[in-house]
Design a protein around this motif. Structure first.
Motif, PDB file in Angstrom:
ATOM      1  N   ALA A 217      26.522  -8.282  -5.115  1.00 25.46           N
ATOM      2  CA  ALA A 217      25.449  -7.770  -4.033  1.00 25.46           C
ATOM      3  C   ALA A 217      24.053  -7.759  -4.734  1.00 25.46           C
ATOM      4  O   ALA A 217      23.997  -7.319  -5.694  1.00 25.46           O
ATOM      5  N   SER A 218      23.007  -7.798  -3.781  1.00 24.61           N
ATOM      6  CA  SER A 218      21.761  -7.815  -4.130  1.00 24.61           C
ATOM      7  C   SER A 218      21.003  -6.220  -4.177  1.00 24.61           C
ATOM      8  O   SER A 218      21.135  -5.612  -5.505  1.00 24.61           O
ATOM      9  N   ARG A 219      21.062  -5.695  -3.349  1.00 23.56           N
ATOM     10  CA  ARG A 219      20.443  -4.053  -3.301  1.00 23.56           C
ATOM     11  C   ARG A 219      21.209  -3.108  -2.623  1.00 23.56           C
ATOM     12  O   ARG A 219      21.282  -2.115  -2.891  1.00 23.56           O
ATOM     13  N   LEU A 220      22.274  -3.559  -1.908  1.00 21.99           N
ATOM     14  CA  LEU A 220      23.145  -2.613  -1.184  1.00 21.99           C
ATOM     15  C   LEU A 220      24.199  -1.970  -2.028  1.00 21.99           C
ATOM     16  O   LEU A 220      24.900  -2.514  -2.740  1.00 21.99           O
ATOM     17  N   LEU A 221      24.536  -0.583  -1.638  1.00 22.29           N
ATOM     18  CA  LEU A 221      25.644   0.181  -2.050  1.00 22.29           C
ATOM     19  C   LEU A 221      25.859   0.880  -0.940  1.00 22.29           C
ATOM     20  O   LEU A 221      25.145   1.371  -0.408  1.00 22.29           O
ATOM     21  N   ALA A 222      27.134   0.711  -0.384  1.00 26.46           N
ATOM     22  CA  ALA A 222      27.740   1.277   0.685  1.00 26.46           C
ATOM     23  C   ALA A 222      29.075   1.605   0.665  1.00 26.46           C
ATOM     24  O   ALA A 222      29.894   1.153  -0.150  1.00 26.46           O
ATOM     25  N   GLY A 223      29.435   2.824   1.548  1.00 27.74           N
ATOM     26  CA  GLY A 223      30.676   3.230   1.605  1.00 27.74           C
ATOM     27  C   GLY A 223      30.969   4.031   2.692  1.00 27.74           C
ATOM     28  O   GLY A 223      29.936   4.473   3.233  1.00 27.74           O
ATOM     29  N   LEU A 224      32.237   4.595   2.771  1.00 30.18           N
ATOM     30  CA  LEU A 224      32.582   5.665   3.674  1.00 30.18           C
ATOM     31  C   LEU A 224      32.845   6.916   2.763  1.00 30.18           C
ATOM     32  O   LEU A 224      33.530   6.758   1.886  1.00 30.18           O
ATOM     33  N   THR A 225      32.468   7.961   3.483  1.00 34.67           N
ATOM     34  CA  THR A 225      32.609   9.456   3.025  1.00 34.67           C
ATOM     35  C   THR A 225      33.187  10.575   3.748  1.00 34.67           C
ATOM     36  O   THR A 225      32.778  10.281   4.938  1.00 34.67           O
ATOM     37  N   TRP A 226      34.255  11.013   3.264  1.00 37.68           N
ATOM     38  CA  TRP A 226      34.873  12.181   3.980  1.00 37.68           C
ATOM     39  C   TRP A 226      34.757  13.440   2.960  1.00 37.68           C
ATOM     40  O   TRP A 226      34.629  13.517   1.970  1.00 37.68           O
ATOM     41  N   SER A 227      34.472  14.595   3.814  1.00 41.25           N
ATOM     42  CA  SER A 227      34.428  15.839   3.221  1.00 41.25           C
ATOM     43  C   SER A 227      35.394  16.809   3.920  1.00 41.25           C
ATOM     44  O   SER A 227      36.167  16.232   4.683  1.00 41.25           O
ATOM     45  N   GLU A 228      35.657  17.916   3.087  1.00 41.88           N
ATOM     46  CA  GLU A 228      36.715  18.819   3.756  1.00 41.88           C
ATOM     47  C   GLU A 228      36.004  19.189   5.108  1.00 41.88           C
ATOM     48  O   GLU A 228      35.068  19.241   5.429  1.00 41.88           O
ATOM     49  N   ASN A 229      36.884  19.815   5.957  1.00 43.38           N
ATOM     50  CA  ASN A 229      36.551  20.176   7.429  1.00 43.38           C
ATOM     51  C   ASN A 229      35.657  21.470   7.210  1.00 43.38           C
ATOM     52  O   ASN A 229      35.650  22.215   6.265  1.00 43.38           O
TER      53      ASN A 229
END
Length: 176
Positions: free
Chosen positions: A154-166
């Motif tokens: 990829a060129s510039r992007l860094l992307a993802g899904l993030t989950w935390s504790e409740n």
């Protein structure tokens, strides 16, 4: 990179609501937010609807956050479900057809001329590593599934899904 003093008032202004009605909607754009180079869009389609996504000069990281859709571009024809994603480069046309009501979040940035389009299926059972990661501890602990990881083409992007504790706030450090 976010510049200037980070204050509570400034952070409260970072909450953006995206439209729920069908269509392609810009949510965040340079000049309208603290973001300087990335834009965020939302694509909502009802079952049976189609949309032609044109990248122009942008690279795009797209994640399905609800529903199921058929996505296709030259050499690719895939059915994607909730949390599946795809990455595409400049000057592409992607056909998106909703099988069920579907919502996509799309992050875009100027494509610098390198990268390769791909599909990434969500697999929460992946071992901890390049794509599935755990960061922090205690209330700051977060689980991350990268849809565009640093090793991805990829060129510039860094992307993802993030989950935390409740009950905790989830974020990705702005220096990344």
């Amino acid at each position: 990179m976010i510049e200037g003093e980070i204050t509570r008032k400034r952070m409260e202004g970072w909450k953006y609501r995206s439209p729920k009605e069908p269509g392609f909607h810009q949510v965040i754009a340079p000049g309208k937010a603290d973001c300087q180079v990335v834009s965020v869009f939302r694509l909502n389609l009802e079952a049976g609807q189609s949309y032609c996504l044109k990248t122009g000069s942008q690279e795009m990281a797209c994640v399905c956050v609800k529903g199921r859709a058929q996505v296709s571009w030259e050499g690719v024809d895939q059915t994607l479900d909730k949390l599946d994603s795809f990455y595409v480069t400049r000057d592409m046309e992607i056909s998106v057809r909703a099988i069920k009501d579907v919502t996509w979040y799309l992050g875009t940035a100027v494509d610098e001329g390198f990268g390769r389009a791909y599909v990434r299926r969500f697999d929460g059972s992946l071992p901890i590593g390049e794509i599935h990661q755990i960061h922090g501890a205690g209330p700051g602990r977060r689980e991350v599934f990268l849809t565009v990881n640093p090793e991805a083409p990829a060129s510039r992007l860094l992307a993802g899904l993030t989950w935390s504790e409740n009950g905790t706030w989830t974020s990705w450090p702005p220096h990344e």
